[in-house]
Design a protein around this motif. Structure first.
Motif, PDB file in Angstrom:
ATOM      1  N   SER A   1       0.837  -1.205   0.000  1.00 27.23           N
ATOM      2  CA  SER A   1       0.000   0.000   0.000  1.00 27.23           C
ATOM      3  C   SER A   1       0.866   1.247   0.000  1.00 27.23           C
TER       4      SER A   1
ATOM      5  N   GLN B   1      -4.886   1.152   3.231  1.00 24.54           N
ATOM      6  CA  GLN B   1      -6.129   1.913   3.055  1.00 24.54           C
ATOM      7  C   GLN B   1      -7.352   1.034   2.806  1.00 24.54           C
ATOM      8  N   TRP B   2      -7.390  -0.124   3.389  1.00 20.04           N
ATOM      9  CA  TRP B   2      -8.526  -1.029   3.229  1.00 20.04           C
ATOM     10  C   TRP B   2      -9.068  -1.427   4.590  1.00 20.04           C
TER      11      TRP B   2
ATOM     12  N   VAL C   1     -15.094  -4.846   0.656  1.00 21.98           N
ATOM     13  CA  VAL C   1     -13.787  -4.203   0.757  1.00 21.98           C
ATOM     14  C   VAL C   1     -14.007  -2.694   0.717  1.00 21.98           C
TER      15      VAL C   1
ATOM     16  N   GLY D   1     -12.497   1.321   1.142  1.00 20.77           N
ATOM     17  CA  GLY D   1     -11.330   2.170   1.006  1.00 20.77           C
ATOM     18  C   GLY D   1     -11.382   3.306   2.010  1.00 20.77           C
TER      19      GLY D   1
ATOM     20  N   ALA E   1      -7.231  -0.397  -1.928  1.00 24.23           N
ATOM     21  CA  ALA E   1      -8.238  -1.410  -1.601  1.00 24.23           C
ATOM     22  C   ALA E   1      -8.318  -2.459  -2.701  1.00 24.23           C
TER      23      ALA E   1
ATOM     24  N   TYR F   1     -15.150   5.848   5.019  1.00 22.82           N
ATOM     25  CA  TYR F   1     -14.891   4.708   4.139  1.00 22.82           C
ATOM     26  C   TYR F   1     -15.843   4.691   2.950  1.00 22.82           C
TER      27      TYR F   1
END
Length: 212
Positions: free
Chosen positions: A48, A54-55, A88, A90, A141, A180
């Motif tokens: 990342s 960032q997930w 999922v 982000g 993500a 998110y």
């Protein structure tokens, strides 16, 4: 009734070659928590930007919950039938994580104050731009999502990446905070039917050597 699942360990190359998008899953197959956690742990070691990870993985196992979000995914049956659905997410505010990560590295003596300050300043400067934050959320993500699907295949389970769902309704239904964004929905389970065959472009159409 829980169905037994026979696990066959795969090499990385086998997982890549044998992973196909499956849209029909056997109902009532339970993925053991230990195995699911192993899949998620493998997904979480994806690379990342700035190591901000960032997930986030919103894991849905409850049958009523899966049934409730199926209409949000335009009635796609795999959402109900799969053992688990992983949404999922982000992270749009990963600069917060950046401060945590680099403060911990500083406290542990892994980096000096100068490097900590430089990295945090870089991150916070980049994340002051909304589009950069959104691009980073989707890009990173996506890396974790691909790794999750390969990890699941390596553990003997099938997946399908889904972008076909109403993001606004999903956010509302699952109380997803503004920080998110839903990037992808990934059902995981045991295939009831193989994925449809697909063709692949030859490398001659995909690879550009040196320059156009």
């Amino acid at each position: 009734m829980n169905q037994n699942h026979t696990v066959t360990a795969l090499t990385a190359e086998q997982a890549m070659r044998e992973r196909h998008s499956v849209r029909q899953f056997k109902r009532d197959v339970v993925i053991p928590d230990e195995t699911l956690n192993e899949i998620l742990e493998l997904a979480a070691i994806a690379p990342s930007s700035w190591n901000l990870q960032q997930w986030r993985f919103l894991v849905i196992k409850n049958q009523d919950q899966k049934d409730a979000i199926r209409p949000i995914a335009y009635g796609q049956q795999q959402v109900s039938d799969a053992s688990v659905v992983v949404v999922v997410l982000g992270d749009l505010q990963a600069q917060i994580t950046g401060r945590e990560i680099y403060d911990e590295m500083l406290a542990a003596g892994h980096i000096p104050q100068e490097i900590r300050d430089n990295m945090v300043n870089q991150i916070e400067g980049a994340y002051s731009y909304e589009q950069v934050a959104r691009d980073e959320a989707n890009k990173n993500a996506g890396l974790a999502a691909m790794q999750l699907m390969l990890a699941a295949k390596a553990k003997g389970y099938d997946t399908v990446p889904m972008g076909g769902f109403d993001k606004a309704k999903l956010v509302e239904a699952l109380n997803i905070p503004d920080r998110y964004i839903p990037v992808m929905m990934i059902p995981i389970g045991e295939a009831a039917a193989p994925g449809r065959p697909t063709s692949r472009l030859p490398l001659s159409k995909l690879v550009i050597n040196e320059t156009f």
